[in-house]
Write an enzyme that holds these catalytic residues in place. Sequence first.
Site, PDB file in Angstrom:
ATOM      1  N   LYS A 171      -8.413  60.298  13.132  1.00 37.61           N
ATOM      2  CA  LYS A 171      -7.483  60.497  14.257  1.00 37.61           C
ATOM      3  C   LYS A 171      -7.345  59.209  15.058  1.00 37.61           C
ATOM      4  CE  LYS A 171      -4.999  62.524  17.492  1.00 37.61           C
ATOM      5  NZ  LYS A 171      -5.440  63.674  18.292  1.00 37.61           N
ATOM      6  N   LYS A 246      -5.833  56.747  26.337  1.00 38.38           N
ATOM      7  CA  LYS A 246      -7.168  57.204  25.939  1.00 38.38           C
ATOM      8  C   LYS A 246      -7.417  56.944  24.461  1.00 38.38           C
ATOM      9  CE  LYS A 246      -8.211  61.317  24.572  1.00 38.38           C
ATOM     10  NZ  LYS A 246      -8.508  62.764  24.390  1.00 38.38           N
TER      11      LYS A 246
END
Length: 299
Positions: A171, A246
Amino acid sequence: MSVIAFIGLGAMGGPMAANLIRDGNTVRGFDLSKEARDAGAANGIEIHDTAAAAVRGSDVVITMLPNGAILDDLMLSKDGLLSSIKTGAVLIDSSSIDVATSKKLHAAAKSGGLHCLDAPVSGGIAGAKAGSLTFMVGGSSETLDLARPVLESMGHTIIHVGGPGSGQAAKTCNQMLFGTTLTAVSEMFVLATALGLDHETLWNIVTQSTGDCRAIRNFCPVPGVVLNSAADKEFSPGFAAPLMLKDLNLALTAADAVGQRLALTEAATNAYSTLVDEYGALDCSAVIKTMSAQLETVK
């Protein structure tokens, strides 16, 4: 069907949990947000006063939390949630977090007699609502076999990446590529504007040429080109810039751990940091604002 605890019923977790109910599962939920709890209750989720109450006796526990620090505190602290989960249950963490915390969760879960997967997702809010998410799964193939029916209620694509933490690693790499690509797409449109090119004409060329990518097709940063784009809605967030920031920081953290420098990711991270500081939680495609404040046509 399973009894499933779902911790984190926000923009992603709420619709994911609703899809589990659609397939006949009992879902016990918890979220700190009253708005999220109320929305979950309206979708048939059994809302509990604490996360511990939600997980107690559940066959599967799914977490969808904002970051690794929150997951660590909730699950792995001295009085953490792991002690409330019954032995033999399957723990699925679908948060997007750092690889180190993910591996720490796997180890603690194994010590507590639990099966564990890290299974972050791609597909955004639309995919969560449609039940068409992609799951990148880290953990044993045996645990994935146990969890597969649950994952299939929420997603169309389930890819076993490897051992503990590998789903989070995949991811992170995916988001690193997306963030840097979208930054490059934004720079392209800034240059095109300065050169007097028509945005729609350029989009038609690029999407049929070597520059084609999901970033330009789904997150076009200029208005009037892609129907219902965030750019046409004052950059109302689909995938918010703070989440992109993030994810880019997670990539830099992962790279630092293995001694690799990511120069393009550093540049994209700086652009998103400026965007969040100056504009807040706009859509990630609003990164064009950080490089084009002087160009009225792409504001």
